[in-house]
Scaffold this motif. Structure first.
Motif, PDB file in Angstrom:
ATOM      1  N   ASP A  93       0.940  -1.250   0.120  1.00  0.00           N
ATOM      2  CA  ASP A  93       0.118  -0.068   0.093  1.00  0.00           C
ATOM      3  C   ASP A  93       0.850   1.296  -0.240  1.00  0.00           C
ATOM      4  N   SER A  94       2.024   1.340   0.874  1.00  0.00           N
ATOM      5  CA  SER A  94       2.850   2.494   0.809  1.00  0.00           C
ATOM      6  C   SER A  94       4.204   2.178   1.128  1.00  0.00           C
ATOM      7  N   LEU A  95       5.132   2.555   0.694  1.00  0.00           N
ATOM      8  CA  LEU A  95       6.646   2.470   0.933  1.00  0.00           C
ATOM      9  C   LEU A  95       7.447   3.829   1.095  1.00  0.00           C
ATOM     10  N   TRP A  96       8.114   3.683   2.006  1.00  0.00           N
ATOM     11  CA  TRP A  96       9.050   5.168   2.029  1.00  0.00           C
ATOM     12  C   TRP A  96      10.443   4.778   2.854  1.00  0.00           C
ATOM     13  N   VAL A  97      11.105   5.968   2.609  1.00  0.00           N
ATOM     14  CA  VAL A  97      12.420   5.622   3.270  1.00  0.00           C
ATOM     15  C   VAL A  97      12.791   6.240   4.315  1.00  0.00           C
ATOM     16  N   ASN A  98      13.778   6.123   5.014  1.00  0.00           N
ATOM     17  CA  ASN A  98      14.361   6.623   6.271  1.00  0.00           C
ATOM     18  C   ASN A  98      15.735   6.668   6.243  1.00  0.00           C
ATOM     19  N   LEU A  99      16.221   8.029   6.692  1.00  0.00           N
ATOM     20  CA  LEU A  99      17.706   8.066   6.787  1.00  0.00           C
ATOM     21  C   LEU A  99      17.729   8.969   8.195  1.00  0.00           C
ATOM     22  N   MET A 100      18.211   8.233   9.095  1.00  0.00           N
ATOM     23  CA  MET A 100      18.245   8.801  10.551  1.00  0.00           C
ATOM     24  C   MET A 100      19.823   9.007  10.723  1.00  0.00           C
ATOM     25  N   VAL A 175       1.042  -3.494  16.262  1.00  0.00           N
ATOM     26  CA  VAL A 175       1.702  -3.975  17.163  1.00  0.00           C
ATOM     27  C   VAL A 175       2.749  -2.345  17.350  1.00  0.00           C
ATOM     28  N   ARG A 176       2.548  -1.908  18.482  1.00  0.00           N
ATOM     29  CA  ARG A 176       3.559  -0.715  18.586  1.00  0.00           C
ATOM     30  C   ARG A 176       4.894  -0.872  18.617  1.00  0.00           C
ATOM     31  N   HIS A 177       5.672   0.039  18.305  1.00  0.00           N
ATOM     32  CA  HIS A 177       7.047   0.107  17.957  1.00  0.00           C
ATOM     33  C   HIS A 177       7.998   1.019  17.901  1.00  0.00           C
ATOM     34  N   GLU A 178       8.983   1.245  18.216  1.00  0.00           N
ATOM     35  CA  GLU A 178       9.774   2.302  18.193  1.00  0.00           C
ATOM     36  C   GLU A 178      11.344   2.246  17.857  1.00  0.00           C
ATOM     37  N   VAL A 179      11.867   3.151  17.663  1.00  0.00           N
ATOM     38  CA  VAL A 179      13.438   3.171  17.247  1.00  0.00           C
ATOM     39  C   VAL A 179      14.144   3.780  18.317  1.00  0.00           C
ATOM     40  N   LEU A 180      14.929   3.011  19.100  1.00  0.00           N
ATOM     41  CA  LEU A 180      15.661   3.416  20.207  1.00  0.00           C
ATOM     42  C   LEU A 180      16.771   4.334  19.756  1.00  0.00           C
ATOM     43  N   PRO A 181      17.270   5.314  20.423  1.00  0.00           N
ATOM     44  CA  PRO A 181      18.350   6.405  20.046  1.00  0.00           C
ATOM     45  C   PRO A 181      19.481   5.695  19.385  1.00  0.00           C
ATOM     46  N   HIS A 182      19.655   6.558  18.267  1.00  0.00           N
ATOM     47  CA  HIS A 182      20.897   6.345  17.164  1.00  0.00           C
ATOM     48  C   HIS A 182      21.882   6.853  17.669  1.00  0.00           C
ATOM     49  N   ARG A 183      22.902   6.031  18.551  1.00  0.00           N
ATOM     50  CA  ARG A 183      24.150   6.256  18.916  1.00  0.00           C
ATOM     51  C   ARG A 183      25.209   6.100  18.139  1.00  0.00           C
ATOM     52  N   GLY A 184      25.211   5.768  17.036  1.00  0.00           N
ATOM     53  CA  GLY A 184      26.159   5.503  15.842  1.00  0.00           C
ATOM     54  C   GLY A 184      26.781   6.520  15.472  1.00  0.00           C
ATOM     55  N   GLU A 185      27.655   6.444  14.512  1.00  0.00           N
ATOM     56  CA  GLU A 185      28.478   7.724  13.909  1.00  0.00           C
ATOM     57  C   GLU A 185      28.076   7.895  12.561  1.00  0.00           C
ATOM     58  N   THR A 186      27.343   6.846  12.044  1.00  0.00           N
ATOM     59  CA  THR A 186      26.905   7.357  10.532  1.00  0.00           C
ATOM     60  C   THR A 186      25.313   7.097  10.473  1.00  0.00           C
ATOM     61  N   GLU A 187      25.041   7.424   9.175  1.00  0.00           N
ATOM     62  CA  GLU A 187      23.653   7.497   8.913  1.00  0.00           C
ATOM     63  C   GLU A 187      22.972   6.025   9.098  1.00  0.00           C
ATOM     64  N   ARG A 188      21.745   5.983   9.461  1.00  0.00           N
ATOM     65  CA  ARG A 188      20.966   4.643   9.630  1.00  0.00           C
ATOM     66  C   ARG A 188      20.300   4.766   8.491  1.00  0.00           C
ATOM     67  N   LEU A 189      19.944   3.697   7.374  1.00  0.00           N
ATOM     68  CA  LEU A 189      19.234   3.768   6.271  1.00  0.00           C
ATOM     69  C   LEU A 189      18.249   2.541   6.357  1.00  0.00           C
ATOM     70  N   SER A 190      16.952   2.672   6.273  1.00  0.00           N
ATOM     71  CA  SER A 190      15.977   1.835   6.148  1.00  0.00           C
ATOM     72  C   SER A 190      14.937   2.264   5.233  1.00  0.00           C
ATOM     73  N   ILE A 191      14.033   1.262   4.761  1.00  0.00           N
ATOM     74  CA  ILE A 191      12.977   1.247   4.157  1.00  0.00           C
ATOM     75  C   ILE A 191      11.634   0.698   4.705  1.00  0.00           C
ATOM     76  N   SER A 192      10.824   1.486   5.042  1.00  0.00           N
ATOM     77  CA  SER A 192       9.397   1.138   5.529  1.00  0.00           C
ATOM     78  C   SER A 192       8.295   0.891   4.826  1.00  0.00           C
ATOM     79  N   PHE A 193       7.168   0.084   4.948  1.00  0.00           N
ATOM     80  CA  PHE A 193       6.296  -0.067   4.108  1.00  0.00           C
ATOM     81  C   PHE A 193       5.102  -0.824   5.017  1.00  0.00           C
ATOM     82  N   ASN A 194       3.853  -0.502   4.351  1.00  0.00           N
ATOM     83  CA  ASN A 194       2.593  -1.257   4.696  1.00  0.00           C
ATOM     84  C   ASN A 194       1.929  -2.035   3.620  1.00  0.00           C
ATOM     85  N   PHE A 195       1.145  -2.913   4.167  1.00  0.00           N
ATOM     86  CA  PHE A 195       0.330  -3.832   3.366  1.00  0.00           C
ATOM     87  C   PHE A 195      -1.169  -3.693   3.640  1.00  0.00           C
ATOM     88  N   ALA A 196      -1.998  -3.677   2.413  1.00  0.00           N
ATOM     89  CA  ALA A 196      -3.513  -3.467   3.040  1.00  0.00           C
ATOM     90  C   ALA A 196      -4.148  -4.717   2.550  1.00  0.00           C
TER      91      ALA A 196
END
Length: 196
Positions: A93-100, A175-196
């Motif tokens: 249904d939807s797909l988006w990118v995340n650069l943290m 299901v509730r979820h969260e991303v804990l603090p990013h303590r790394g030194e470089t960017e964290r890259l992911s792709i998230s999505f939903n299905f209907a």
């Protein structure tokens, strides 16, 4: 006899050898640089990094890297749906990118208006923040005692998963979820999505 009722399944697969993580990382960086509407949204919402969540809804048509990813995600979602004994074939249904950026967090949330949600991890530096899942029954456990620190995973109120590049996770969207603090030194890259 003790039976386990009302399980909360989490689907996990390793796609690192089946997809081009470098091509997807490049595409995420291009979007982060070019998507002015997404940049504005991130600035207004104080999102520490970039997400296309509120700006672009056509990534599989916009970029071949996401177009190639779509059927792979679809296949895994259908496999998970069978494991859940669902009489339905989920559709992306939807797909988006995340650069943290370092220091980013993503507070606890659910994904309304969808049946399955998930994330594919593209570049995950050390100490970049696990994804934490919450027991959906937690709000009803008003007088429940604390769990032993060594409780089995299926009895814990929260479960943290530290993904690696190529990890695919799928869960039911309530299901509730969260991303804990990013303590790394470089960017964290992911792709998230939903299905209907």
């Amino acid at each position: 006899m003790t039976r386990t009722l009302f399980a909360t399944p989490l689907y996990e697969a390793d796609l690192s050898g089946k997809i081009d993580l470098n091509e997807l990382a490049h595409s995420i960086h291009v979007l982060a640089e070019d998507d002015e509407a997404g940049q504005r949204w991130c600035e207004e919402k104080a999102y520490h990094g970039y997400t296309s969540y509120a700006s672009l809804d056509d990534l599989p048509m916009r970029d071949p890297a996401f177009g190639d990813l779509k059927p792979i995600l679809q296949k895994h979602a259908r496999t998970f749906a069978k494991e859940l004994a669902w009489d339905v074939k989920p559709k992306l249904d939807s797909l988006w990118v995340n650069l943290m950026e370092p220091g980013a967090v993503h507070s606890a949330h659910i994904h309304p208006h969808s049946i399955l949600s998930g994330t594919l991890y593209i570049d995950i530096p050390d100490d970049s923040g696990a994804i934490r899942f919450e027991d959906p029954r937690l709000p009803m456990m008003m007088a429940a005692p604390m769990r032993d620190e060594e409780a089995p995973e299926h009895l814990r109120p929260f479960v943290d998963i530290a993904p690696k590049a190529g990890t695919l996770l799928l869960w039911e969207s309530f299901v509730r979820h969260e991303v804990l603090p990013h303590r790394g030194e470089t960017e964290r890259l992911s792709i998230s999505f939903n299905f209907a």
